[in-house]
Scaffold this motif. Structure first.
Motif, PDB file in Angstrom:
ATOM      1  N   ALA A 190      13.250 -66.672  24.765  1.00 13.84           N
ATOM      2  CA  ALA A 190      13.471 -66.806  26.205  1.00 13.84           C
ATOM      3  C   ALA A 190      12.694 -65.706  26.917  1.00 13.84           C
ATOM      4  CB  ALA A 190      14.953 -66.689  26.507  1.00 13.84           C
ATOM      5  N   VAL A 191      12.360 -65.941  28.195  1.00 15.24           N
ATOM      6  CA  VAL A 191      11.729 -64.880  28.985  1.00 15.24           C
ATOM      7  C   VAL A 191      12.832 -63.877  29.318  1.00 15.24           C
ATOM      8  CG1 VAL A 191      10.500 -64.324  31.118  1.00 15.24           C
ATOM      9  CG2 VAL A 191      10.077 -66.517  29.962  1.00 15.24           C
ATOM     10  N   GLU A 192      12.672 -62.638  28.858  1.00 18.39           N
ATOM     11  CA  GLU A 192      13.695 -61.634  29.156  1.00 18.39           C
ATOM     12  C   GLU A 192      13.089 -60.524  29.995  1.00 18.39           C
ATOM     13  OE1 GLU A 192      15.100 -59.138  25.935  1.00 18.39           O
ATOM     14  OE2 GLU A 192      13.472 -59.808  24.640  1.00 18.39           O
ATOM     15  N   GLN A 193      13.940 -59.644  30.477  1.00 21.12           N
ATOM     16  CA  GLN A 193      13.467 -58.533  31.290  1.00 21.12           C
ATOM     17  C   GLN A 193      13.942 -57.230  30.667  1.00 21.12           C
ATOM     18  OE1 GLN A 193      14.570 -58.664  35.445  1.00 21.12           O
ATOM     19  NE2 GLN A 193      13.303 -56.888  35.948  1.00 21.12           N
ATOM     20  N   ILE A 194      13.013 -56.309  30.461  1.00 24.30           N
ATOM     21  CA  ILE A 194      13.365 -54.968  29.982  1.00 24.30           C
ATOM     22  C   ILE A 194      12.756 -53.996  30.979  1.00 24.30           C
ATOM     23  CG2 ILE A 194      13.070 -53.276  28.143  1.00 24.30           C
ATOM     24  CD1 ILE A 194      12.907 -55.580  26.141  1.00 24.30           C
ATOM     25  N   GLY A 195      13.590 -53.174  31.623  1.00 26.32           N
ATOM     26  CA  GLY A 195      13.092 -52.327  32.720  1.00 26.32           C
ATOM     27  C   GLY A 195      12.551 -53.240  33.802  1.00 26.32           C
ATOM     28  N   ASN A 196      11.312 -52.981  34.243  1.00 28.35           N
ATOM     29  CA  ASN A 196      10.715 -53.838  35.274  1.00 28.35           C
ATOM     30  C   ASN A 196       9.801 -54.911  34.683  1.00 28.35           C
ATOM     31  OD1 ASN A 196      11.903 -52.432  37.431  1.00 28.35           O
ATOM     32  ND2 ASN A 196      10.337 -50.813  37.242  1.00 28.35           N
ATOM     33  N   THR A 197       9.797 -55.015  33.361  1.00 31.26           N
ATOM     34  CA  THR A 197       8.849 -55.905  32.689  1.00 31.26           C
ATOM     35  C   THR A 197       9.517 -57.173  32.176  1.00 31.26           C
ATOM     36  OG1 THR A 197       7.543 -53.977  31.995  1.00 31.26           O
ATOM     37  CG2 THR A 197       7.179 -56.032  30.784  1.00 31.26           C
ATOM     38  N   HIS A 198       8.962 -58.302  32.560  1.00 32.15           N
ATOM     39  CA  HIS A 198       9.377 -59.558  31.934  1.00 32.15           C
ATOM     40  C   HIS A 198       8.493 -59.788  30.712  1.00 32.15           C
ATOM     41  CE1 HIS A 198      11.163 -60.230  35.905  1.00 32.15           C
ATOM     42  NE2 HIS A 198      12.010 -61.027  35.265  1.00 32.15           N
ATOM     43  N   LEU A 199       9.043 -60.389  29.683  1.00 34.23           N
ATOM     44  CA  LEU A 199       8.243 -60.619  28.476  1.00 34.23           C
ATOM     45  C   LEU A 199       8.770 -61.814  27.711  1.00 34.23           C
ATOM     46  CD1 LEU A 199       9.175 -58.196  25.606  1.00 34.23           C
ATOM     47  CD2 LEU A 199      10.472 -58.239  27.729  1.00 34.23           C
ATOM     48  N   SER A 200       7.886 -62.378  26.888  1.00 40.01           N
ATOM     49  CA  SER A 200       8.331 -63.440  25.984  1.00 40.01           C
ATOM     50  C   SER A 200       7.302 -63.650  24.893  1.00 40.01           C
ATOM     51  CB  SER A 200       8.530 -64.763  26.728  1.00 40.01           C
ATOM     52  OG  SER A 200       7.275 -65.393  26.937  1.00 40.01           O
ATOM     53  N   TYR A 201       7.776 -64.235  23.812  1.00 37.41           N
ATOM     54  CA  TYR A 201       6.908 -64.928  22.878  1.00 37.41           C
ATOM     55  C   TYR A 201       6.979 -66.396  23.304  1.00 37.41           C
ATOM     56  CZ  TYR A 201       6.568 -61.123  19.420  1.00 37.41           C
ATOM     57  OH  TYR A 201       6.292 -59.953  18.766  1.00 37.41           O
TER      58      TYR A 201
END
Ligand SMILES: [Mn+2]
Length: 371
Positions: A190-201
């Motif tokens: 899933a697209v997740e958010q860590i700090g101000n960064t969204h990320l995904s595989y």
């Protein structure tokens, strides 16, 4: 800004399990990339992020790089951003080193590089593999201004000690990207958010084995400074599906064929015959000889694009007789039959399954991760 995120196409992979279909499947995977380019046009995607392993190897790329670069060039309103992965590293055999690249393609080098697109207020950073493995290196800080910051990495997230660019949650928190496009892991996250960064595989867009089962695709959507709205867009040409069929009620090969095909039609829809199936036969028909397995396989092969069958049918057991056996097995069956008799409807099936699983275990046939 509109983006599309893909990775791990592994174009040109040798698919020896497919026998005579292997060669044409390579071109189907190439076609998936063409479809992704088509999606970029249709959705007016401004940036197409490809996070590594576009080709299965640089040797495979020798055959497929020309059409891939042509599809990119034809998708002229989209900027393609690429980092090489562990399968297609930027070494002397890489097509990205030897071929002339389209203007709308940016390939990041083996050190962190940044590309800026002032007309979109977009900045992108990436670092390619130059060998089949790569250590993590802390990237230079990304400026924090009114530009949208993208980062592309082929990397192993949360796998310290990995040979494939291991990255950590702390790195993501500090990376300064608004979106971190990851490749390497073929299963979509899933697209997740860590700090101000969204990320995904985003995962691979086309499964190339029964360990890559189910619907695959890309992420596409909007990214701006205050939000990320990406959705999953399926784009697989064919699906790999692994499924068990209980043939306890089958009294003939006809029955077995009907049970399987009816279920596939119900679950996969009218084009079910396009998919690749691993069919596992389970259960205990009244008479094992009523079902002719080679004949069943040949009938399924005639109807389905690709199928392999695992025969795990078991002879029907006389449980009452077994329960009278003076042995640990007899005692187990005896206890389980008691439980089944007194269980309410909801639990009954669970106990029956447990009984048969237990009997398999007595025969040494249960593996820890049996699917
Ligand atoms: Mn890969």
């Amino acid at each position: 800004m509109k983006l599309l995120h893909t990775a791990d196409l592994h174009i040109g992979a040798e698919l020896s399990y497919l026998d005579n279909l292997a060669e044409s499947r390579k071109y189907e995977v190439l076609q998936v990339f063409r479809n992704i380019c088509g999606l970029c046009k249709k959705e007016n995607v401004e940036f197409c992020l490809i996070a590594g392993d576009l080709f299965d190897s640089n040797a495979a790329a020798a055959t497929f790089a020309e059409p891939v670069l042509r599809y990119i060039a034809e998708t002229k309103d989209t900027h393609f951003l690429y980092v090489a992965g562990n399968h297609d590293p930027l070494d002397s055999a890489s097509p990205f080193k030897s071929l002339e690249l389209p203007e709308n393609l940016t390939v990041f080098g083996e050190e962190y590089e940044t590309a800026e697109f002032p007309e979109f207020k977009v900045r992108a950073m990436g670092r390619s593999f130059s060998h089949s493995s790569m250590e993590f290196v802390v990237p230079p800080a990304m400026p924090q201004d009114n530009f949208i910051n993208l980062m592309l990495l082929h990397a192993d997230f949360g796998a310290p000690g990995s040979r494939y660019n291991p990255i950590t949650t702390d790195f993501v928190k500090d990376c300064g990207a608004d979106y971190l496009a990851l490749g390497h892991i073929h299963k979509r996250t899933a697209v997740e958010q860590i700090g101000n960064t969204h990320l995904s595989y985003c995962g691979c867009p086309e499964g190339q084995g029964f360990d890559e089962a189910g619907e695959k695709g890309v992420y596409v959507g909007i990214l701006n400074k205050d939000g990320c709205r990406l959705h999953f867009a399926p784009c697989s040409n064919r699906l790999h599906i692994s499924e068990k069929f209980d043939l306890s009620d089958a009294k003939s090969t006809d029955d077995a064929e009907r049970i399987i095909l009816d279920a596939l039609l119900f679950e996969c829809g009218e084009h079910y015959d396009r998919n690749l199936y691993k069919i596992i036969l389970t259960g205990s028909p009244e008479n094992l000889h009523d079902i002719n397995i080679p004949e069943l396989l040949s009938r399924l092969k005639a109807k389905l694009y690709f199928v392999k069958v695992k025969n795990r049918l078991k002879p029907r057991l006389d449980l009452e007789l077994l329960s009278k056996e003076i042995s640990l097995k007899g005692l187990f069956v005896n206890r389980m039959l008691d439980k089944i008799k007194t269980a309410d409807e909801g639990d009954k099936k669970k106990f029956i399954d447990a009984l048969y699983l237990g009997l398999d275990a007595f025969d040494g046939e249960v593996a820890y991760d049996e699917d």
